[in-house]
Design a protein around this motif. Structure first.
Motif, PDB file in Angstrom:
ATOM      1  N   LEU A 127      35.202  25.456 -79.542  1.00  0.00           N
ATOM      2  CA  LEU A 127      33.772  25.273 -79.827  1.00  0.00           C
ATOM      3  C   LEU A 127      33.293  23.952 -79.269  1.00  0.00           C
ATOM      4  O   LEU A 127      32.211  23.864 -78.684  1.00  0.00           O
ATOM      5  CB  LEU A 127      33.557  25.304 -81.340  1.00  0.00           C
ATOM      6  CG  LEU A 127      33.350  26.686 -81.970  1.00  0.00           C
ATOM      7  CD1 LEU A 127      33.211  26.542 -83.468  1.00  0.00           C
ATOM      8  CD2 LEU A 127      32.108  27.359 -81.387  1.00  0.00           C
ATOM      9  N   LYS A 128      34.155  22.950 -79.442  1.00  0.00           N
ATOM     10  CA  LYS A 128      33.782  21.633 -78.936  1.00  0.00           C
ATOM     11  C   LYS A 128      33.506  21.711 -77.439  1.00  0.00           C
ATOM     12  O   LYS A 128      32.475  21.250 -76.944  1.00  0.00           O
ATOM     13  CB  LYS A 128      34.935  20.662 -79.214  1.00  0.00           C
ATOM     14  CG  LYS A 128      34.600  19.601 -80.209  1.00  0.00           C
ATOM     15  CD  LYS A 128      35.761  18.638 -80.277  1.00  0.00           C
ATOM     16  CE  LYS A 128      35.562  17.625 -81.393  1.00  0.00           C
ATOM     17  NZ  LYS A 128      36.803  16.862 -81.573  1.00  0.00           N
ATOM     18  N   ILE A 129      34.507  22.303 -76.739  1.00  0.00           N
ATOM     19  CA  ILE A 129      34.360  22.388 -75.286  1.00  0.00           C
ATOM     20  C   ILE A 129      33.127  23.204 -74.919  1.00  0.00           C
ATOM     21  O   ILE A 129      32.284  22.769 -74.110  1.00  0.00           O
ATOM     22  CB  ILE A 129      35.636  23.022 -74.689  1.00  0.00           C
ATOM     23  CG1 ILE A 129      36.828  22.056 -74.868  1.00  0.00           C
ATOM     24  CG2 ILE A 129      35.446  23.321 -73.186  1.00  0.00           C
ATOM     25  CD1 ILE A 129      38.161  22.716 -74.665  1.00  0.00           C
ATOM     26  N   ASN A 130      33.025  24.362 -75.581  1.00  0.00           N
ATOM     27  CA  ASN A 130      31.873  25.235 -75.311  1.00  0.00           C
ATOM     28  C   ASN A 130      30.570  24.530 -75.562  1.00  0.00           C
ATOM     29  O   ASN A 130      29.644  24.547 -74.723  1.00  0.00           O
ATOM     30  CB  ASN A 130      31.950  26.484 -76.203  1.00  0.00           C
ATOM     31  CG  ASN A 130      32.909  27.534 -75.647  1.00  0.00           C
ATOM     32  OD1 ASN A 130      33.487  27.301 -74.582  1.00  0.00           O
ATOM     33  ND2 ASN A 130      33.075  28.630 -76.357  1.00  0.00           N
ATOM     34  N   SER A 182      29.659  21.968 -72.993  1.00  0.00           N
ATOM     35  CA  SER A 182      29.179  22.536 -71.738  1.00  0.00           C
ATOM     36  C   SER A 182      27.796  23.129 -71.925  1.00  0.00           C
ATOM     37  O   SER A 182      26.915  22.981 -71.057  1.00  0.00           O
ATOM     38  CB  SER A 182      30.156  23.591 -71.213  1.00  0.00           C
ATOM     39  OG  SER A 182      30.312  24.610 -72.151  1.00  0.00           O
ATOM     40  N   LYS A 183      27.604  23.728 -73.141  1.00  0.00           N
ATOM     41  CA  LYS A 183      26.271  24.285 -73.407  1.00  0.00           C
ATOM     42  C   LYS A 183      25.235  23.192 -73.471  1.00  0.00           C
ATOM     43  O   LYS A 183      24.111  23.311 -72.922  1.00  0.00           O
ATOM     44  CB  LYS A 183      26.306  25.084 -74.731  1.00  0.00           C
ATOM     45  CG  LYS A 183      26.563  26.545 -74.477  1.00  0.00           C
ATOM     46  CD  LYS A 183      26.584  27.347 -75.781  1.00  0.00           C
ATOM     47  CE  LYS A 183      27.081  28.766 -75.482  1.00  0.00           C
ATOM     48  NZ  LYS A 183      27.583  29.432 -76.678  1.00  0.00           N
ATOM     49  N   VAL A 184      25.640  22.126 -74.189  1.00  0.00           N
ATOM     50  CA  VAL A 184      24.719  20.969 -74.289  1.00  0.00           C
ATOM     51  C   VAL A 184      24.343  20.493 -72.884  1.00  0.00           C
ATOM     52  O   VAL A 184      23.183  20.208 -72.578  1.00  0.00           O
ATOM     53  CB  VAL A 184      25.360  19.850 -75.114  1.00  0.00           C
ATOM     54  CG1 VAL A 184      24.593  18.543 -74.940  1.00  0.00           C
ATOM     55  CG2 VAL A 184      25.404  20.238 -76.606  1.00  0.00           C
ATOM     56  N   ASN A 185      25.408  20.465 -72.064  1.00  0.00           N
ATOM     57  CA  ASN A 185      25.153  20.028 -70.683  1.00  0.00           C
ATOM     58  C   ASN A 185      24.142  20.938 -70.002  1.00  0.00           C
ATOM     59  O   ASN A 185      23.169  20.457 -69.355  1.00  0.00           O
ATOM     60  CB  ASN A 185      26.462  20.041 -69.895  1.00  0.00           C
ATOM     61  CG  ASN A 185      27.272  18.753 -70.116  1.00  0.00           C
ATOM     62  OD1 ASN A 185      26.908  17.941 -70.959  1.00  0.00           O
ATOM     63  ND2 ASN A 185      28.349  18.583 -69.375  1.00  0.00           N
ATOM     64  N   LEU A 186      24.381  22.261 -70.180  1.00  0.00           N
ATOM     65  CA  LEU A 186      23.484  23.243 -69.555  1.00  0.00           C
ATOM     66  C   LEU A 186      22.056  23.060 -70.041  1.00  0.00           C
ATOM     67  O   LEU A 186      21.120  22.980 -69.235  1.00  0.00           O
ATOM     68  CB  LEU A 186      23.948  24.660 -69.857  1.00  0.00           C
ATOM     69  CG  LEU A 186      24.918  25.288 -68.849  1.00  0.00           C
ATOM     70  CD1 LEU A 186      25.403  26.610 -69.367  1.00  0.00           C
ATOM     71  CD2 LEU A 186      24.266  25.442 -67.481  1.00  0.00           C
ATOM     72  N   ILE A 190      21.219  16.833 -60.662  1.00  0.00           N
ATOM     73  CA  ILE A 190      20.934  16.782 -62.143  1.00  0.00           C
ATOM     74  C   ILE A 190      22.206  16.952 -62.945  1.00  0.00           C
ATOM     75  O   ILE A 190      22.486  16.215 -63.887  1.00  0.00           O
ATOM     76  CB  ILE A 190      19.914  17.886 -62.509  1.00  0.00           C
ATOM     77  CG1 ILE A 190      18.592  17.612 -61.882  1.00  0.00           C
ATOM     78  CG2 ILE A 190      19.769  17.976 -64.045  1.00  0.00           C
ATOM     79  CD1 ILE A 190      17.609  18.773 -61.979  1.00  0.00           C
ATOM     80  N   LYS A 191      22.974  17.950 -62.539  1.00  0.00           N
ATOM     81  CA  LYS A 191      24.223  18.208 -63.249  1.00  0.00           C
ATOM     82  C   LYS A 191      25.121  16.986 -63.269  1.00  0.00           C
ATOM     83  O   LYS A 191      25.676  16.605 -64.314  1.00  0.00           O
ATOM     84  CB  LYS A 191      24.959  19.379 -62.534  1.00  0.00           C
ATOM     85  CG  LYS A 191      25.834  20.169 -63.449  1.00  0.00           C
ATOM     86  CD  LYS A 191      26.402  21.345 -62.648  1.00  0.00           C
ATOM     87  CE  LYS A 191      27.262  22.231 -63.529  1.00  0.00           C
ATOM     88  NZ  LYS A 191      27.724  23.428 -62.742  1.00  0.00           N
ATOM     89  N   ALA A 192      25.254  16.375 -62.188  1.00  0.00           N
ATOM     90  CA  ALA A 192      26.120  15.171 -62.093  1.00  0.00           C
ATOM     91  C   ALA A 192      25.640  14.080 -63.014  1.00  0.00           C
ATOM     92  O   ALA A 192      26.439  13.457 -63.738  1.00  0.00           O
ATOM     93  CB  ALA A 192      26.153  14.690 -60.628  1.00  0.00           C
ATOM     94  N   THR A 193      24.330  13.865 -62.981  1.00  0.00           N
ATOM     95  CA  THR A 193      23.772  12.806 -63.844  1.00  0.00           C
ATOM     96  C   THR A 193      24.001  13.113 -65.316  1.00  0.00           C
ATOM     97  O   THR A 193      24.434  12.247 -66.095  1.00  0.00           O
ATOM     98  CB  THR A 193      22.237  12.677 -63.609  1.00  0.00           C
ATOM     99  OG1 THR A 193      21.952  12.973 -62.272  1.00  0.00           O
ATOM    100  CG2 THR A 193      21.775  11.285 -63.969  1.00  0.00           C
ATOM    101  N   VAL A 194      23.680  14.378 -65.693  1.00  0.00           N
ATOM    102  CA  VAL A 194      23.862  14.754 -67.121  1.00  0.00           C
ATOM    103  C   VAL A 194      25.308  14.599 -67.568  1.00  0.00           C
ATOM    104  O   VAL A 194      25.592  14.035 -68.626  1.00  0.00           O
ATOM    105  CB  VAL A 194      23.397  16.217 -67.366  1.00  0.00           C
ATOM    106  CG1 VAL A 194      23.828  16.722 -68.746  1.00  0.00           C
ATOM    107  CG2 VAL A 194      21.909  16.301 -67.256  1.00  0.00           C
ATOM    108  N   SER A 195      26.214  15.120 -66.750  1.00  0.00           N
ATOM    109  CA  SER A 195      27.633  15.001 -67.156  1.00  0.00           C
ATOM    110  C   SER A 195      28.075  13.559 -67.280  1.00  0.00           C
ATOM    111  O   SER A 195      28.877  13.196 -68.142  1.00  0.00           O
ATOM    112  CB  SER A 195      28.532  15.787 -66.184  1.00  0.00           C
ATOM    113  OG  SER A 195      28.469  15.229 -64.927  1.00  0.00           O
TER     114      SER A 195
END
Lengths: 244, 188
Positions: free
Chosen positions: B142-145, B148-152, B175-180
Motif C-alpha cells: 500500500l505504501k508503495i502503491n 506512486s499514486k500520490v505521484n500520479l 513534471i514527473k521528474a520534478t514531482v518524484s
C-alpha cells in the motif's frame, strides 16, 4: 424348761424303739434334726439348680457361690488331685454348716454339739485319708512322719511328735467342732437364764450380751464348718501330694 | 476364747464322771451313740449321693455353660472386631488408591491441558505472526502503491495547474521528474 444349761443336749427317742442285734438304733431328736438339715440342704439345692439361667436368680447365685467357695478352698489347699473328692468336701461343708445354723434356732437341737457325731466324721476322714495315702504311695506314705531337712539327732524325737500329731488328728478335728458348738450353746443358755433370774431390773445387761453372743455364735457356726472342711482338705492334701 | 472355755468344760466333765449323763454332759451318755452314728451315716451318705450325682453336675454344668457362653461371645466379638479392622484397612487402601488415581488424573489432565494450551498458543502465535507479516506486506504494498499514486495525482495536479496558468502543456516527463524529486524529500 429346765434351768440346767446342759439340758438342751439331751437325746431322747422319738417313736418306736428300733433294736438291731441288741444295739439301740431308735430314731431320736438328733436324727430328726439331721433329717431337717438334710431336707433343708436338698430344698436349697433343688431351688438353686432348678433354673439354668445365664444370668442367675438369687438362689441359683447362692448355690453357685457356695460351689465356687468350696472349689476355691479345695484347689487352694489340696490342688488339682483332690477333684474327685469335691462332692464329699462339699457335702461335708454344707451339712455341718446347716447343722450348726439350725442349731442356732431357739428350741432346736445342735447335731454337731455331740462328740459322737463329730468323732464319726473325724474318724471316717482319718481312716479314709490314711487308706488313700497308702493306696497312692504304698509304704512311702510313712515318709509323712519323717520331715525332710531335719538333723539326724533330732529325727527320732521329731518322728514321735509327728506320729502323735498324726494320730491325734481325729480327736483334735472332732473336739474342735464339738467343743465350740457346745460351749457356745451352753453360754447362750446360761446368759438366757440370767436374763430370767435378774428380771426387769438388771436383766438387760445379760440380754445385750446374749444378743451379741448370738451374732458371734452364727459366725462361729460358719467358721467351724469352714475349718472342718479346710482341715479335711489339708489332710487330703497330705495323702495326695506327699511332700512334708 | 470360746474354744478354750469349751475344751475346759469338756475336760472338767470328762474327768469328773465320764458316763453320767444326768449330772454331767448328755454327750457322754453312750445310750444313743450307736443310733446317732447309724442315722448320721444313712442321712449323710444319702445327701452325699444326691449331691454328687445330681446337684454338683448340675451346678458345674451351669457354671461351665455360662463360662462357655462368655468365652464364645468374646471370641465372636474378637472375630467381628478383626473383620471390622480388616474392612477398615481395605477401605483405607481403597481410599488411598482412589486418592492416588485422582491425583494422577489431575496431573495428567493438567499436563495435557498445558500442552494443549502451549500448542494452541504456538499455533495462534504462528498465525498472528503470519497475519502480521501479511499485513506488513500489504502495508508495504500500500505504501508503495500510495506513493506512486500520490505521484500520479501530483503530476496531474501539477500539469493541470500549469495548463491553467500557462495555457499550455508541459513536458510530462519533466513534471514527473520534478514531482518524484520533491516526494523523495518527503519520503525520508
Amino acid at each position: 424348761m429346765a434351768a440346767n444349761p446342759m439340758h438342751q443336749f439331751n437325746v431322747h427317742k422319738i417313736g418306736p424303739e428300733i433294736k438291731i442285734g441288741g444295739i439301740d438304733l431308735s430314731f431320736t431328736n438328733a436324727s430328726l434334726f439331721m433329717l431337717f438339715s438334710a431336707a433343708l440342704i436338698l430344698i436349697f439345692l433343688l431351688f438353686g439348680t432348678k433354673e439354668k439361667k445365664i444370668v442367675p436368680s438369687k438362689i441359683q447365685l447362692i448355690s453357685e457361690m457356695l460351689y465356687n467357695f468350696v472349689a476355691k478352698m479345695i484347689s487352694d489347699t489340696a490342688g488339682k488331685k483332690a477333684k474327685p473328692y469335691f462332692s464329699f468336701i462339699f457335702s461335708l461343708f454344707i451339712f455341718i454348716l446347716f447343722c450348726n445354723m439350725i442349731g442356732m434356732l431357739p428350741y432346736s437341737f445342735t447335731v454337731t454339739s455331740h462328740i459322737i457325731v463329730t468323732l464319726a466324721f473325724a474318724v471316717f476322714i482319718f481312716v479314709g485319708v490314711t487308706i488313700l495315702g497308702f493306696v497312692i504311695h504304698g509304704f512311702k506314705y510313712l515318709k509323712i512322719f519323717v520331715p525332710s531337712g531335719v538333723p539326724a539327732v533330732l529325727l527320732p524325737i521329731i518322728m514321735v511328735i509327728e506320729i502323735i500329731s498324726y494320730l491325734s488328728r481325729p480327736i483334735s478335728l472332732s473336739v474342735r467342732l464339738f467343743a465350740n458348738m457346745m460351749a457356745g450353746h451352753t453360754m447362750l443358755k446360761v446368759f438366757g437364764g440370767f436374763v430370767i433370774s435378774l428380771g426387769l431390773v438388771a436383766g438387760w445387761l445379760p440380754l445385750t450380751f446374749s444378743i451379741a453372743l448370738t451374732g458371734l455364735e452364727i459366725l462361729v457356726a460358719f467358721l467351724q464348718a469352714y475349718v472342718f472342711a479346710i482341715l479335711t482338705c489339708i489332710y487330703l492334701n497330705d495323702a495326695l501330694n506327699l511332700h512334708h | 476364747m470360746n474354744k478354750i472355755v469349751g475344751f475346759l468344760t469338756f475336760l472338767l466333765f470328762a474327768a469328773n464322771n465320764l458316763f453320767a449323763a444326768e449330772s454331767g454332759m448328755p454327750q457322754l451318755d453312750p445310750t444313743y451313740w450307736a443310733s446317732q452314728v447309724f442315722w448320721l451315716a444313712i442321712i449323710f451318705s444319702s445327701i452325699y449321693i444326691l449331691i454328687a450325682k445330681i446337684f454338683i453336675p448340675k451346678i458345674k454344668g451351669n457354671i461351665d455353660a455360662r463360662e462357655d457362653k462368655i468365652r464364645k461371645d468374646i471370641e465372636e466379638a474378637n472375630l467381628l472386631k478383626e473383620e471390622a479392622d480388616k474392612k477398615l484397612k481395605e477401605y483405607n487402601v481403597l481410599i488411598e488408591e482412589a486418592k492416588l488415581s485422582a491425583k494422577k488424573i489431575l496431573l495428567d489432565s493438567r499436563k495435557k491441558l498445558n500442552e494443549d494450551i502451549q500448542t494452541k498458543k504456538e499455533q495462534v502465535e504462528k498465525e498472528i505472526q503470519k497475519e502480521i507479516k501479511n499485513a506488513e506486506k500489504e502495508i508495504q504494498k500500500l505504501k508503495i502503491n500510495s506513493s506512486s499514486k500520490v505521484n500520479l495525482i501530483s503530476e496531474e495536479i501539477v500539469s493541470n495547474i500549469i495548463k491553467d496558468i500557462f495555457g499550455e502543456d508541459l513536458n510530462k516527463s519533466s513534471i514527473k521528474a520534478t514531482v518524484s524529486e520533491i516526494t523523495k524529500g518527503y519520503k525520508n
